[in-house]
Design a protein around this motif. Structure first.
Motif, PDB file in Angstrom:
ATOM      1  N   ARG A   1      -5.065   8.510  -3.852  1.00 29.09           N
ATOM      2  CA  ARG A   1      -4.551   9.203  -5.025  1.00 29.09           C
ATOM      3  C   ARG A   1      -4.272   8.189  -6.122  1.00 29.09           C
ATOM      4  O   ARG A   1      -3.958   7.015  -5.852  1.00 29.09           O
ATOM      5  N   LEU A   2      -4.406   8.621  -7.339  1.00 24.27           N
ATOM      6  CA  LEU A   2      -4.074   7.767  -8.475  1.00 24.27           C
ATOM      7  C   LEU A   2      -2.561   7.748  -8.643  1.00 24.27           C
ATOM      8  O   LEU A   2      -1.924   8.803  -8.695  1.00 24.27           O
ATOM      9  N   VAL A   3      -1.985   6.571  -8.715  1.00 22.78           N
ATOM     10  CA  VAL A   3      -0.540   6.437  -8.893  1.00 22.78           C
ATOM     11  C   VAL A   3      -0.249   6.556 -10.392  1.00 22.78           C
ATOM     12  O   VAL A   3      -0.626   5.694 -11.175  1.00 22.78           O
ATOM     13  N   GLU A   4       0.443   7.622 -10.757  1.00 25.72           N
ATOM     14  CA  GLU A   4       0.701   7.885 -12.168  1.00 25.72           C
ATOM     15  C   GLU A   4       2.166   7.712 -12.555  1.00 25.72           C
ATOM     16  O   GLU A   4       2.476   7.475 -13.723  1.00 25.72           O
ATOM     17  N   ASP A   5       3.074   7.843 -11.595  1.00 28.66           N
ATOM     18  CA  ASP A   5       4.484   7.653 -11.896  1.00 28.66           C
ATOM     19  C   ASP A   5       4.730   6.206 -12.321  1.00 28.66           C
ATOM     20  O   ASP A   5       4.372   5.274 -11.587  1.00 28.66           O
ATOM     21  N   PRO A   6       5.318   5.961 -13.498  1.00 27.96           N
ATOM     22  CA  PRO A   6       5.490   4.587 -13.993  1.00 27.96           C
ATOM     23  C   PRO A   6       6.277   3.697 -13.050  1.00 27.96           C
ATOM     24  O   PRO A   6       5.928   2.521 -12.857  1.00 27.96           O
ATOM     25  N   ASP A   7       7.325   4.221 -12.452  1.00 29.21           N
ATOM     26  CA  ASP A   7       8.135   3.406 -11.555  1.00 29.21           C
ATOM     27  C   ASP A   7       7.367   3.020 -10.298  1.00 29.21           C
ATOM     28  O   ASP A   7       7.441   1.872  -9.832  1.00 29.21           O
ATOM     29  N   GLU A   8       6.624   3.985  -9.748  1.00 32.55           N
ATOM     30  CA  GLU A   8       5.847   3.674  -8.554  1.00 32.55           C
ATOM     31  C   GLU A   8       4.717   2.698  -8.881  1.00 32.55           C
ATOM     32  O   GLU A   8       4.409   1.799  -8.094  1.00 32.55           O
TER      33      GLU A   8
ATOM     34  N   LEU B   1     -11.572   8.429  -6.061  1.00 34.84           N
ATOM     35  CA  LEU B   1     -10.596   9.514  -6.127  1.00 34.84           C
ATOM     36  C   LEU B   1     -11.217  10.871  -5.812  1.00 34.84           C
ATOM     37  O   LEU B   1     -10.505  11.850  -5.633  1.00 34.84           O
ATOM     38  N   GLU B   2     -12.547  10.919  -5.748  1.00 34.80           N
ATOM     39  CA  GLU B   2     -13.237  12.178  -5.498  1.00 34.80           C
ATOM     40  C   GLU B   2     -13.520  12.427  -4.023  1.00 34.80           C
ATOM     41  O   GLU B   2     -13.908  13.533  -3.645  1.00 34.80           O
ATOM     42  N   ARG B   3     -13.348  11.408  -3.207  1.00 40.09           N
ATOM     43  CA  ARG B   3     -13.707  11.550  -1.796  1.00 40.09           C
ATOM     44  C   ARG B   3     -12.886  10.577  -0.965  1.00 40.09           C
ATOM     45  O   ARG B   3     -12.120   9.779  -1.505  1.00 40.09           O
ATOM     46  N   GLU B   4     -13.068  10.623   0.339  1.00 39.43           N
ATOM     47  CA  GLU B   4     -12.331   9.730   1.203  1.00 39.43           C
ATOM     48  C   GLU B   4     -12.980   8.347   1.222  1.00 39.43           C
ATOM     49  O   GLU B   4     -14.193   8.214   1.044  1.00 39.43           O
ATOM     50  N   VAL B   5     -12.151   7.345   1.458  1.00 33.76           N
ATOM     51  CA  VAL B   5     -12.616   5.964   1.465  1.00 33.76           C
ATOM     52  C   VAL B   5     -12.183   5.302   2.765  1.00 33.76           C
ATOM     53  O   VAL B   5     -11.385   5.845   3.537  1.00 33.76           O
ATOM     54  N   CYS B   6     -12.721   4.107   2.992  1.00 34.14           N
ATOM     55  CA  CYS B   6     -12.350   3.311   4.158  1.00 34.14           C
ATOM     56  C   CYS B   6     -11.923   1.930   3.673  1.00 34.14           C
ATOM     57  O   CYS B   6     -12.621   1.301   2.880  1.00 34.14           O
ATOM     58  N   VAL B   7     -10.787   1.482   4.148  1.00 35.01           N
ATOM     59  CA  VAL B   7     -10.299   0.138   3.848  1.00 35.01           C
ATOM     60  C   VAL B   7     -10.201  -0.634   5.157  1.00 35.01           C
ATOM     61  O   VAL B   7      -9.657  -0.129   6.148  1.00 35.01           O
ATOM     62  N   THR B   8     -10.751  -1.844   5.174  1.00 32.34           N
ATOM     63  CA  THR B   8     -10.630  -2.704   6.345  1.00 32.34           C
ATOM     64  C   THR B   8      -9.931  -4.002   5.941  1.00 32.34           C
ATOM     65  O   THR B   8     -10.097  -4.493   4.819  1.00 32.34           O
ATOM     66  N   ILE B   9      -9.154  -4.537   6.861  1.00 31.97           N
ATOM     67  CA  ILE B   9      -8.442  -5.794   6.660  1.00 31.97           C
ATOM     68  C   ILE B   9      -8.657  -6.627   7.915  1.00 31.97           C
ATOM     69  O   ILE B   9      -8.421  -6.142   9.028  1.00 31.97           O
ATOM     70  N   THR B  10      -9.121  -7.860   7.749  1.00 31.99           N
ATOM     71  CA  THR B  10      -9.476  -8.681   8.900  1.00 31.99           C
ATOM     72  C   THR B  10      -8.972 -10.106   8.730  1.00 31.99           C
ATOM     73  O   THR B  10      -9.030 -10.660   7.633  1.00 31.99           O
ATOM     74  N   GLU B  11      -8.481 -10.679   9.812  1.00 32.28           N
ATOM     75  CA  GLU B  11      -8.139 -12.096   9.877  1.00 32.28           C
ATOM     76  C   GLU B  11      -8.900 -12.706  11.050  1.00 32.28           C
ATOM     77  O   GLU B  11      -8.845 -12.197  12.176  1.00 32.28           O
ATOM     78  N   LEU B  12      -9.628 -13.787  10.794  1.00 30.40           N
ATOM     79  CA  LEU B  12     -10.387 -14.482  11.830  1.00 30.40           C
ATOM     80  C   LEU B  12      -9.526 -15.585  12.425  1.00 30.40           C
ATOM     81  O   LEU B  12      -9.017 -16.448  11.705  1.00 30.40           O
TER      82      LEU B  12
END
Length: 230
Positions: free
Chosen positions: A123-130, A86-97
């Motif tokens: 971002r941290l999701v804080e809204d209960p419904d979301e 939450l303090e910096r940017e991240v990278c997410v990868t998704i792969t299918e072989l």
């Protein structure tokens, strides 16, 4: 949001540009088909700072509140990576072989695949419904419709679970779905080349020892059949 993927300098494909997928709708379709994401985040600080890549389940909402839609990841509130993410940017990868490509030289061996990269500030999701909707999306990514069949999450469970959302705006996708690309002189030599297709195949559901009297629910049967189809 445009239907064309317009990567930023951080996500722009620089190697194998012919593999780049320009259509955002293909990215959305791929996100719906894949099952596992890998989150890259820097943990620690100073000389102890180091990268960590963590496999995780995910869900997504194209109508979510983040730019380009929301990619949801969940974890324990006690997880060490959470605060740092939450303090910096991240990278997410998704792969299918999808296949192993056997060429006539080691240099030209390759793989058939679909892969997406998403970079952004979570971002941290804080809204209960979301939060509840996000967790439902994560569960339903594995077995569509499953969340609606389960008992409601308890306060204790919700308090122990953190959900983060990553904008889908800054993303790129690559795909390869072809045979080997060899040098003409190697082709002329007559050596075999080709592809070993790889399919994700599910077996029949295995009932837990303490659930022998309960029938396998329809959502599980459907999902096993879907994943088992070629």
């Amino acid at each position: 949001m445009s239907t064309t993927l317009s990567p930023t300098p951080r996500t722009r494909v620089t190697r194998g540009k012919n593999r780049a997928v320009p259509d955002r709708e293909r990215l959305h379709t791929f996100l719906g088909e894949a099952l596992v994401a890998h989150l890259g985040v820097t943990v620690g600080s100073g000389e102890d700072a180091h990268p960590v890549v963590l496999p995780t389940a995910y869900g997504f909402d194209l109508d979510g509140p983040d730019a380009g839609g929301s990619l949801y990841l969940h974890g324990s509130v006690a997880a060490g990576w959470l605060g740092r993410a939450l303090e910096r940017e991240v990278c997410v990868t998704i792969t299918e072989l999808d296949g192993l490509v056997a060429a006539r030289s080691g240099f030209h061996h390759s793989m058939n695949y679909r892969s997406a990269v998403v970079i952004g500030r979570p971002r941290l999701v804080e809204d209960p419904d979301e939060r509840e909707r996000a967790l439902a999306l994560v569960v339903d990514q594995m077995i569509p419709g499953r969340w609606a069949t389960l008992r409601p999450a308890t306060r204790k469970e919700m308090a122990a679970t953190a959900v983060v959302a990553l904008p889908l705006a800054e993303a790129s996708m690559k795909a390869r779905a072809e045979g080997p690309v060899d040098d003409p002189e190697d082709i002329d030599a007559g050596t075999w080349a080709g592809v070993i297709p790889i399919h994700r195949v599910a077996g029949a559901p295995i009932t837990a020892d303490d659930a022998k009297t309960a029938p396998v629910p329809p959502d599980v049967v459907r999902r096993a059949a879907q994943l088992g189809a070629r």
